[in-house]
Design an enzyme around this catalytic site. Structure first.
Site, PDB file in Angstrom:
ATOM      1  N   ARG A 292      41.852  31.659  43.578  1.00  0.00           N
ATOM      2  CA  ARG A 292      42.817  31.158  44.546  1.00  0.00           C
ATOM      3  C   ARG A 292      42.089  30.265  45.548  1.00  0.00           C
ATOM      4  NH1 ARG A 292      44.117  35.535  48.202  1.00  0.00           N
ATOM      5  NH2 ARG A 292      42.978  34.357  49.765  1.00  0.00           N
ATOM      6  N   HIS A 296      46.260  33.185  50.681  1.00  0.00           N
ATOM      7  CA  HIS A 296      47.211  34.001  49.926  1.00  0.00           C
ATOM      8  C   HIS A 296      48.629  33.496  50.160  1.00  0.00           C
ATOM      9  CE1 HIS A 296      48.983  37.535  48.065  1.00  0.00           C
ATOM     10  NE2 HIS A 296      49.741  37.683  49.128  1.00  0.00           N
ATOM     11  N   TYR A 305      37.684  36.561  55.506  1.00  0.00           N
ATOM     12  CA  TYR A 305      37.211  37.586  54.580  1.00  0.00           C
ATOM     13  C   TYR A 305      36.452  37.050  53.365  1.00  0.00           C
ATOM     14  CZ  TYR A 305      41.669  36.300  52.310  1.00  0.00           C
ATOM     15  OH  TYR A 305      42.718  35.607  51.747  1.00  0.00           O
TER      16      TYR A 305
END
Length: 398
Positions: A292, A296, A305
């Protein structure tokens, strides 16, 4: 037909799972290595450098015209994704779920399906929708809050988007069981179903229930997991002790891992899996190993993160660029072709912006429609009271 054992043997030297609250340095390194390599069982036909390679169990004959079509699909759906992302940032959409980096996984899987097959998406399958003949403008209402998708799922063979994580797997399992009960499997003309979900969904109970039901009833169902390495902010190694495709073994059906950034490998593996299901040899789990490249959703901040080095590494594995390089090397496409694709993308982006910014607001009574198959006195009374209240604001300063 192939045996499940061929696709479910464990990987040697598997790294320990990161089960502690904070992964050890060894676990972090193992996770990054797995992200980089994909494992020995990864099916790949087109390398990140754009070189065509062979695989002992999978291959696909592809013409220049077909590959140009796959390239065009990926470029156009990436433009749709980027335009919608920008529209959300401008306040035109409430939220957007990017697919950046996952174009090959979706276009390859979508183009492997026949018209009679059925697809059950989550909320990121814009590329699958494209391959099922759905205009990208029909996706915008979902994220603007004006509708729940305007296409006919029976006609398009594409179920409405499912926002609840993993819930579509149960729906897909039930539908595929119906195909089995109706005798629509068993030969070359058989039907199949494909269900799409992310690596994070494999931690949901609905997914495992779907695995159980599909396995018990030999349902013609391809479980297509797009492992983009991050379930929102949690890496895959924090969710599973094994590579995700190996989980299929516990349910008694084949699992296989494919390079999700390789549109040719994804197309070949998905065609094989669907054909197995049509002949009554389902279900099958495909883990499309991809990444990805964006957040998100537009509500997420991935810089909190994940490491920028990881992102930069995956940029070198871009699914579109490897096809472009191969097309050029084979002299299957020239500058004029690439310019025409970019022009089509520009036109599509303009149409998307025009549609979104001029999308009418739904009438107030819309929130009461489609709640039940038939109206009820209680619901009708609530609707009348609400509309009477709203009418009091007409022409006012509110």
């Amino acid at each position: 037909m192939s045996s499940p054992e061929q696709w479910t043997h464990p990987e040697p030297d598997a790294a320990p799972a990161a089960t502690a609250a904070k992964p050890t340095a060894e676990q972090v390194i193992a996770g990054l290595r797995a992200t980089d390599e994909g494992g020995a069982d990864l099916v790949q036909l087109l390398t990140p450098e754009g070189e065509r390679v062979t695989h002992p169990d999978f291959d696909i004959d592809i013409t220049a015209e077909e590959l140009r079509g796959l390239y065009r699909d990926m470029v156009l759906i990436r433009r749709v994704d980027r335009e919608a992302n920008a529209l959300q940032r401008k306040g035109q959409l409430g939220i957007w779920v990017p697919l950046l980096g996952q174009e090959a996984a979706q276009i390859g899987a979508g183009r492997a399906m026949r018209q009679t097959d059925m697809a059950f998406p989550s909320y990121r399958e814009h590329g699958i929708a494209w391959t099922r003949g759905i205009n990208p403008t029909e996706l915008l209402g979902i994220f603007r809050g004006t509708d729940q998708g305007t296409w006919d799922p029976v006609e398009k063979r594409f179920h409405p988007y499912t926002i609840v994580i993993g819930n579509q797997v149960l729906n897909a399992a039930g539908y595929a069981m119906g195909q089995k009960f109706d005798g629509k499997v068993g030969d070359d003309e058989g039907e199949a179903t494909m269900c799409f979900f992310g690596d994070g969904a494999t931690s949901q109970g609905d997914v495992h229930e779907g695995f159980v039901w599909a396995a018990v009833y030999d349902a013609p169902l391809v479980f297509f997991c797009q492992n983009n390495q991050w379930a929102i902010s949690e890496p895959t190694e924090r969710q599973s002790r094994l590579p995700l495709y190996q989980r299929a073994r516990g349910y008694g059906f084949p699992g296989i891992r494919v390079d999700g950034n390789d549109v040719l490998a994804t197309l070949a593996v998905t065609k094989w899996a669907l054909d197995e299901c049509r002949h009554g040899n389902g279900p099958i789990l495909i883990e499309a190993f991809t990444y990805r490249m964006d957040a998100h959703t537009t509500s997420d901040d991935p810089t909190r993160y994940r490491l920028s080095d990881e992102l930069e590494m995956w940029k070198l594995k871009d699914p579109i660029e490897r096809v472009k390089v191969y097309l050029v090397r084979q002299q299957w496409a020239d500058h004029e072709f690439f310019e025409s694709v970019e022009a089509d993308a520009d036109k599509l982006g303009e149409e998307l912006r025009e549609f979104c910014t001029n999308m009418p607001d739904p009438p107030a009574e819309r929130i009461f429609s489609n709640v039940y198959a038939e109206g009820s006195p209680v619901l009708d009374a609530q609707r009348d009271e609400f509309l009477d209240y709203v009418s009091g604001f007409a022409g006012g300063e509110h």
